[in-house]
Design a protein around this motif. Structure first.
Motif, mmCIF file in Angstrom:
data_model
loop_
_atom_site.group_PDB
_atom_site.id
_atom_site.type_symbol
_atom_site.label_atom_id
_atom_site.label_comp_id
_atom_site.label_asym_id
_atom_site.label_seq_id
_atom_site.Cartn_x
_atom_site.Cartn_y
_atom_site.Cartn_z
ATOM 1 N N ALA A 14 70.335 90.662 -13.387
ATOM 2 C CA ALA A 14 70.511 90.797 -14.821
ATOM 3 C C ALA A 14 71.700 89.986 -15.318
ATOM 4 N N LEU A 15 72.562 89.572 -14.415
ATOM 5 C CA LEU A 15 73.789 88.910 -14.820
ATOM 6 C C LEU A 15 73.769 87.418 -14.579
ATOM 7 N N ALA A 16 72.956 86.931 -13.629
ATOM 8 C CA ALA A 16 72.968 85.526 -13.275
ATOM 9 C C ALA A 16 71.576 85.109 -12.877
ATOM 10 N N GLN A 17 71.458 83.876 -12.378
ATOM 11 C CA GLN A 17 70.162 83.436 -11.912
ATOM 12 C C GLN A 17 69.686 84.303 -10.748
ATOM 13 N N SER A 18 68.385 84.512 -10.692
ATOM 14 C CA SER A 18 67.837 85.293 -9.595
ATOM 15 C C SER A 18 67.913 84.486 -8.305
ATOM 16 N N GLY A 19 68.198 85.165 -7.195
ATOM 17 C CA GLY A 19 68.322 84.509 -5.913
ATOM 18 C C GLY A 19 66.986 84.275 -5.252
ATOM 19 N N ALA A 20 67.024 83.660 -4.077
ATOM 20 C CA ALA A 20 65.809 83.367 -3.322
ATOM 21 C C ALA A 20 65.008 84.627 -3.070
ATOM 22 N N TRP A 21 63.705 84.584 -3.416
ATOM 23 C CA TRP A 21 62.739 85.650 -3.191
ATOM 24 C C TRP A 21 62.980 86.875 -4.078
ATOM 25 N N GLY A 38 66.673 75.031 -6.002
ATOM 26 C CA GLY A 38 65.722 74.941 -4.903
ATOM 27 C C GLY A 38 64.601 75.953 -4.967
ATOM 28 N N TYR A 39 64.641 76.823 -5.990
ATOM 29 C CA TYR A 39 63.610 77.849 -6.136
ATOM 30 C C TYR A 39 63.052 77.832 -7.555
ATOM 31 N N ARG A 40 61.816 78.231 -7.693
ATOM 32 C CA ARG A 40 61.176 78.289 -9.003
ATOM 33 C C ARG A 40 60.585 79.674 -9.211
ATOM 34 N N CYS A 41 60.463 80.046 -10.463
ATOM 35 C CA CYS A 41 59.940 81.366 -10.795
ATOM 36 C C CYS A 41 58.419 81.309 -10.815
ATOM 37 N N VAL A 42 57.792 82.015 -9.872
ATOM 38 C CA VAL A 42 56.341 81.972 -9.703
ATOM 39 C C VAL A 42 55.718 83.282 -10.173
ATOM 40 N N GLN A 50 58.402 85.955 -9.002
ATOM 41 C CA GLN A 50 59.350 85.892 -7.896
ATOM 42 C C GLN A 50 59.864 84.472 -7.694
ATOM 43 N N CYS A 51 61.165 84.353 -7.307
ATOM 44 C CA CYS A 51 61.766 83.061 -6.997
ATOM 45 C C CYS A 51 61.293 82.600 -5.625
ATOM 46 N N GLN A 52 60.493 81.536 -5.623
ATOM 47 C CA GLN A 52 59.964 80.981 -4.393
ATOM 48 C C GLN A 52 60.369 79.516 -4.275
ATOM 49 N N PRO A 53 60.422 78.955 -3.055
ATOM 50 C CA PRO A 53 60.866 77.577 -2.886
ATOM 51 C C PRO A 53 60.058 76.605 -3.723
#
Length: 387
Positions: A14-21, A38-42, A50-53
């Motif tokens: 909620a505070l920053a970019q979502s991390g991997a997965w 290196g990750y995109r929101c799928v 979800q953040c995936q590569p």
């Protein structure tokens, strides 16, 4: 169940970019909709992205149908006439309590299942009990070290009580793919741990081995390799008659399985006794931390993708954790979920409620007899599905 790990992930999201997965979108989601480099929101479904590569992009539910009034279309074909589950029961949680307090003291930081309560559930027809334990307490020094004799004895006593009563005991290292809080990357050591554990139960055909509880925020290839190492270690111990339940990344969620864990179809077992264990909760973020279900069809909606994946790949699955709040919406959603699993019994072998255990008190899903909230509100419903 995700416990504090999940809470930390969503607070950070909620505070920053979502991390991997991590989650980056979905119905009622309030966190970040962008991912780290290196990750995109799928998009996975209307309730979860979800953040995936991959190259950065943002996908939110506004670009998809936001309807939650009915189940999404399934390409699967239900079996005419539902069959009985092979495994249907309750998680037994307590020996993994006191996270971070190691080795801890039995009766202070952690507790083993109450045999009398387990017997009550067996008497009512439940035939499978997933017994959670802490790897740090069983092997307190390294993954390859000798077992703590007292902890192993108590774990073995619980397992033997269950299996001697004719039920199945699922050995659940409840560690989220971690050891002392660090992601397990040594697949050889992980294999050795499972070999050593399996040697203790190789002669008990009513034991089921679970590779690890809810891998999460890890390399997808690492999750595959850890599962394969566990399979290889168990079979190397001479445990050839037992089933092995494998879990996936992203907390092993059924609702994201077909997009997140597709590589898991590459797992191999010379005994051909692999079962894909998925977990599914029905609240807005799928964490199982609130008693509110999204709608009364959410149980079906969240597992259809997994049903199709299992059938397309010739695999068998089980819902290793599920639960619903003490209200009519959740009761309808849970009924729909279980009906769907039974109607697709060619790929689904059962389900286990989360959770029973002596220390759950007034926990919203407690299935500990005689007065747990889940037990008093769902026992009569769940008993319709016992084998």
């Amino acid at each position: 169940m995700k416990f504090s790990i999940l809470a930390g992930v969503f607070t950070a999201g909620a505070l920053a970019q979502s991390g991997a997965w991590q989650q980056c979108g979905g119905q009622n989601y309030q966190g970040s909709t962008t991912c780290v480099s290196g990750y995109r929101c799928v998009y996975v479904n209307d309730w979860y992205s979800q953040c995936q590569p991959g190259a950065a992009t943002t996908i939110t539910t506004s670009t998809r149908s936001s309807s939650t009034s009915s189940a999404p279309t399934s390409t699967s074909t239900s079996n005419p006439g539902a069959k009985k589950f092979r495994w249907f029961g309750v998680n037994q949680s307590g020996a993994e309590f006191g996270s971070g307090k190691y080795p801890g003291t039995w009766g202070v930081e952690f507790i083993f299942p109450d045999n009398a309560a387990v017997q009550t559930l067996i008497n009512q027809g439940y035939n499978t009990f997933r017994v959670s334990f802490s790897m740090e307490r069983l092997v307190p020094n390294t993954l390859t070290s000798s077992f703590d004799a007292g902890y192993l004895r108590n774990l073995t006593n619980s397992v033997n009580f269950i299996t001697n009563a004719g039920a199945w005991a699922v050995l659940d290292p409840h560690n989220y793919g971690r050891y002392y809080g660090n992601i397990i990357t040594d697949t050889a050591a992980f294999r050795t741990f499972h070999t050593n554990l399996a040697k203790q139960f190789a002669s008990n055909s009513r034991v089921i081995f679970d590779t690890n509880n809810e891998y999460n925020t890890m390399s997808q290839d690492l999750v595959l390799q850890l599962n394969q190492a566990a399979i290889d270690g168990i079979r190397a111990a001479g445990a050839t008659s037992q089933y092995i339940w494998v879990e996936g990344n992203s907390w092993s969620g059924a609702w994201t399985w077909n997009t997140t864990n597709d590589n898991m179809k590459a797992l191999t077992d010379p005994q051909n006794k692999l079962v894909y264990e998925m977990h599914q909760y029905l609240d807005s973020d799928g964490s199982g931390t609130t008693p509110t279900c999204v709608n009364d069809q959410i149980g079906v909606q969240r597992v259809i993708g997994a049903t199709n994946w299992l059938r397309a790949n010739g695999k068998i699955g089980v819902i290793g954790e599920f639960a619903g709040g003490a209200n009519s919406v959740c009761q309808t959603a849970v009924t729909g979920l279980l009906n769907h699993l039974q109607e697709n019994s060619d790929v689904w072998a059962g389900a286990l409620w989360w959770a029973a255990g002596p220390w759950w008190g007034n926990y919203i899903f407690s299935f500990e007899p005689p007065s747990g909230t889940g037990y008093t509100n769902y026992n009569s419903l769940l008993r319709k599905y016992v084998p």
